[in-house]
Design an enzyme around this catalytic site. Structure first.
Site, PDB file in Angstrom:
ATOM      1  N   THR A 191     -17.473  -3.262  -0.956  1.00 11.83           N
ATOM      2  CA  THR A 191     -18.274  -2.112  -1.378  1.00 11.83           C
ATOM      3  C   THR A 191     -18.742  -1.331  -0.163  1.00 11.83           C
ATOM      4  O   THR A 191     -19.170  -1.929   0.826  1.00 11.83           O
ATOM      5  CB  THR A 191     -19.499  -2.612  -2.172  1.00 11.83           C
ATOM      6  OG1 THR A 191     -19.031  -3.267  -3.350  1.00 11.83           O
ATOM      7  CG2 THR A 191     -20.428  -1.476  -2.562  1.00 11.83           C
ATOM      8  N   SER A 229     -18.766   2.751   2.151  1.00 15.02           N
ATOM      9  CA  SER A 229     -17.980   3.917   2.538  1.00 15.02           C
ATOM     10  C   SER A 229     -16.710   3.537   3.304  1.00 15.02           C
ATOM     11  O   SER A 229     -15.672   4.180   3.150  1.00 15.02           O
ATOM     12  CB  SER A 229     -18.841   4.871   3.381  1.00 15.02           C
ATOM     13  OG  SER A 229     -19.370   4.183   4.496  1.00 15.02           O
ATOM     14  N   THR A 230     -16.767   2.486   4.117  1.00 15.89           N
ATOM     15  CA  THR A 230     -15.573   2.071   4.859  1.00 15.89           C
ATOM     16  C   THR A 230     -14.563   1.414   3.920  1.00 15.89           C
ATOM     17  O   THR A 230     -13.368   1.737   3.935  1.00 15.89           O
ATOM     18  CB  THR A 230     -15.957   1.092   5.999  1.00 15.89           C
ATOM     19  OG1 THR A 230     -17.016   1.668   6.755  1.00 15.89           O
ATOM     20  CG2 THR A 230     -14.768   0.812   6.894  1.00 15.89           C
ATOM     21  N   ASP A 258     -13.948  -6.193   3.300  1.00 14.20           N
ATOM     22  CA  ASP A 258     -15.291  -5.678   3.059  1.00 14.20           C
ATOM     23  C   ASP A 258     -15.850  -5.107   4.355  1.00 14.20           C
ATOM     24  O   ASP A 258     -15.381  -5.423   5.441  1.00 14.20           O
ATOM     25  CB  ASP A 258     -16.194  -6.825   2.541  1.00 14.20           C
ATOM     26  CG  ASP A 258     -17.249  -6.339   1.564  1.00 14.20           C
ATOM     27  OD1 ASP A 258     -17.589  -5.142   1.587  1.00 14.20           O
ATOM     28  OD2 ASP A 258     -17.735  -7.173   0.781  1.00 14.20           O
ATOM     29  N   GLY A 259     -16.857  -4.278   4.246  1.00 10.75           N
ATOM     30  CA  GLY A 259     -17.532  -3.719   5.415  1.00 10.75           C
ATOM     31  C   GLY A 259     -18.684  -4.601   5.851  1.00 10.75           C
ATOM     32  O   GLY A 259     -18.870  -5.709   5.347  1.00 10.75           O
ATOM     33  N   ASP A 291     -22.886  -4.314   7.953  1.00  8.73           N
ATOM     34  CA  ASP A 291     -23.911  -3.511   8.607  1.00  8.73           C
ATOM     35  C   ASP A 291     -24.059  -3.893  10.075  1.00  8.73           C
ATOM     36  O   ASP A 291     -24.444  -3.066  10.893  1.00  8.73           O
ATOM     37  CB  ASP A 291     -25.232  -3.651   7.854  1.00  8.73           C
ATOM     38  CG  ASP A 291     -25.113  -3.139   6.420  1.00  8.73           C
ATOM     39  OD1 ASP A 291     -24.723  -1.981   6.245  1.00  8.73           O
ATOM     40  OD2 ASP A 291     -25.366  -3.912   5.476  1.00  8.73           O
ATOM     41  N   GLU A 304     -20.710  -9.712  -3.330  1.00  7.32           N
ATOM     42  CA  GLU A 304     -19.825  -9.649  -2.163  1.00  7.32           C
ATOM     43  C   GLU A 304     -19.627 -11.041  -1.554  1.00  7.32           C
ATOM     44  O   GLU A 304     -18.511 -11.428  -1.212  1.00  7.32           O
ATOM     45  CB  GLU A 304     -20.396  -8.691  -1.106  1.00  7.32           C
ATOM     46  CG  GLU A 304     -20.310  -7.221  -1.500  1.00  7.32           C
ATOM     47  CD  GLU A 304     -20.990  -6.279  -0.515  1.00  7.32           C
ATOM     48  OE1 GLU A 304     -20.676  -5.086  -0.530  1.00  7.32           O
ATOM     49  OE2 GLU A 304     -21.859  -6.739   0.266  1.00  7.32           O
ATOM     50  N   LYS A 311     -21.024  -0.754  14.499  1.00 10.62           N
ATOM     51  CA  LYS A 311     -21.582  -1.920  13.799  1.00 10.62           C
ATOM     52  C   LYS A 311     -21.541  -3.191  14.656  1.00 10.62           C
ATOM     53  O   LYS A 311     -22.097  -4.215  14.256  1.00 10.62           O
ATOM     54  CB  LYS A 311     -20.805  -2.173  12.483  1.00 10.62           C
ATOM     55  CG  LYS A 311     -20.728  -0.982  11.557  1.00 10.62           C
ATOM     56  CD  LYS A 311     -22.096  -0.548  11.072  1.00 10.62           C
ATOM     57  CE  LYS A 311     -22.078   0.733  10.256  1.00 10.62           C
ATOM     58  NZ  LYS A 311     -21.238   0.715   9.088  1.00 10.62           N
TER      59      LYS A 311
END
Lengths: 222, 222, 222, 222
Positions: D25, D27-28, D80-81, D83, D102, D120
């Site tokens: 989930t 934007s990336t 997945d991305g 933070d 996730e 990141k």
């Protein structure tokens, strides 16, 4: 006197005027709530209860015990039952599926007292399966993880609805049979580290005192 | 052949290759899902199912029926059981506590077929209590409103957890006994208009066909 | 004085010692809760509040207003805000997504008072979209039903999480734009009759009094 | 090309025909889903996706990627991305509040690839607060426990509803600022051991590969 009632009354004797009480869930704890209700009525003590389930909430109201919440008050004494108790006072709880809120409230208490008849005392935890509350989407991966850890997981099927028992938080309840739990402290952490496990029914290192009912009277463990 | 199996098979005969199916919940519908599973296996028809509960999901998977969701596909035919069926094909459903998702799916279907043995056919709905799913905080006000409407409400107590049966959506299930429901269309609306009622178990004006099993064979109502 | 504060204080003047209060949610109602808090502190009135949201709970605690629940007490007066008010005192509420619990509590009150500044008064409801709380699985079918009824539905997207805004009950919040609602009484019932709709934000036929703040002072509608 | 798109495409190149994909989930990850969608369309590969949120579900459907669930299929690759990413490929995730699902899905994957732009990458985790999903009743006790562990907890306030952000599972989202996390493996376990914590946003020891976008091109970490 029946053993459950005996220990419920004994626990109530530890409560002092003005205290905030964690009100556990189950047939043994119900005697504690009733005993508190009698003290409120007859001795006019002022206490407030924080229930661990809708059932203990209703029973508290029936006995005119004012209820409050963890957001509003800290807990002086929590009293709760158990499905198994070992000599170090580690517990298995959650036969009633309420162990998540029970753990939140029992851990929050300055003093946590477990009450039970002596049929609940075991040398080693594990004959009683460990209840877990899990996020429904994680069913399959939680089952794999538990199997890898030597447990046999099963969904708890409901009797009065189709499908799994759903917890008060909207999650699945499963039961994991480990037969013999050598290190409950470690297993409690390991189970909570599985992605999707909300809370498990092992309560290690938190019991301050156990009041056990036996045919010879009350036995105190601490 | 038992009557439930008879109607499950009869409903499966209405299904055509390529269709999307609503898969109801309960012992009668299970025979329908099995019959579809056999058609998938033996006739190699391509269908997809949208289950109304975790149980019908598991049964579909067991029979290798691909599952999908309402977000992805429209439903051609939904097949479901009932607790009571009146001559106008109004239903009471929800003995299994799954009526909210059942209603969402059954209403969404282009064609909704109810299947049952003839013990479920009644002249007037109401001997079977109407199940309701309610927001927990509304328990008392919903009880008042139902009492004002002539019903006798009761919380459905769980057997394998303490406290109320919790629905798959995390809400309470209650049962309201009306004994005799003269106007099910109106009662369905009135119950849903009570603040806190998520969905009730009266399904009026939505059944396209009923396939009823009798000792003399199948009876079709529409 | 700002208009919201003016009406919050005016509503608090209707409250009598010993009453149980429904505590609405939102910037206007917050002034009411503060005004009650001041009466508790300065006039030492004994009241209890039943909050409609976590925010109004926290504000009540901050002002030392004891809180209770519908399971424990009946409500004498509920005070809440609105997004739109028509001349018959029908309302649209739910901009804050709390309308399900607000409706449960406001309907339960012996007397329901709405407070607002006059920018909320409209001739006909509908410019403000109607918020609905819905079961996630019903998203597509609820959208169809609303479109058939002349509304334009949209999922309310969250800002601080991905995906839809989730209600305190774990459901989706959607907004349906109707532009002009000729019959709010009927629309409230019709929306609740859609399978999957938990509660909608039309509050018809329940307001006993509106206290409206204007630049010329307070206007009372009943 | 923007860095997020660059890594999304690079991750898609690792996917083989026939695989089951965990769809993260954010934007990336959205670029990854789009890249898979293009491969489905142009190269006609057959894959299925298991989304980690309603948003990634909708995006998958938009790109005609068939979706399935963990109950039905095992995952070959999850993408997945994050933070924050440290040199040992420990992560902080959950800015979007979807970290519970996730983590369930990413942990279940045979191979887990994290994708991000190089902003990141950090030496030590902790500048980004750790998101936690918690049972609402545990708010106060979880805050105490986090404070005892050196963190500064805060409820994540919603923008488009009143009160806290509610997760897709119906729980509170909170953020705990630790500034500098020396031992993320231990902290992940410790946070999950707090009664009431459903899941926390530290993902330690599970990343198989990181694909990092830099202004000089792609950097692979494993």
């Amino acid at each position: 006197m029946n053993l459950k009632k005996m220990v419920g009354i004994a626990a109530a004797e530890e409560v002092k005027d003005g205290q905030i009480l964690g009100l556990g869930t189950g047939s043994t704890t119900n005697y504690f709530i009733e005993a508190i209700g009698l003290k409120v009525k007859e001795e006019e003590i002022k206490v407030m209860g924080i229930p661990t389930s809708y059932d203990s909430f209703l029973l508290a109201k029936q006995w005119n015990i004012p209820v409050t919440s963890l957001d509003e008050h800290d807990i002086d004494i929590a009293v709760d039952g158990a499905d198994e108790i070992d000599p170090d006072l580690n517990l298995i709880k959650g036969g009633g599926g309420a162990h998540t809120l029970e753990k939140i409230i029992d851990y929050a208490a300055a003093k946590f007292i477990v009450i039970a008849d002596d049929s609940k005392c075991v040398d080693t935890l594990g004959k009683f399966p460990v209840p877990l509350e899990i996020i429904p989407e994680s069913r399959k991966t939680v089952f794999s993880a538990i199997t890898d850890m030597g447990g046999i997981p099963a969904i708890r099927k409901a009797e009065r609805k189709v499908g799994p028992v759903i917890s008060d938080n909207g999650n699945f309840i499963i039961d994991a049979e480990f037969k013999k739990i050598d290190n409950p402290i470690q297993l409690e952490k390991d189970l909570n580290s599985i992605a999707g496990v909300v809370e498990n029914g092992i309560f290690s290192q938190m019991t301050d005192k156990a009041i056990i009912g036996t045919s010879n009277g009350i036995k105190i463990l601490k």
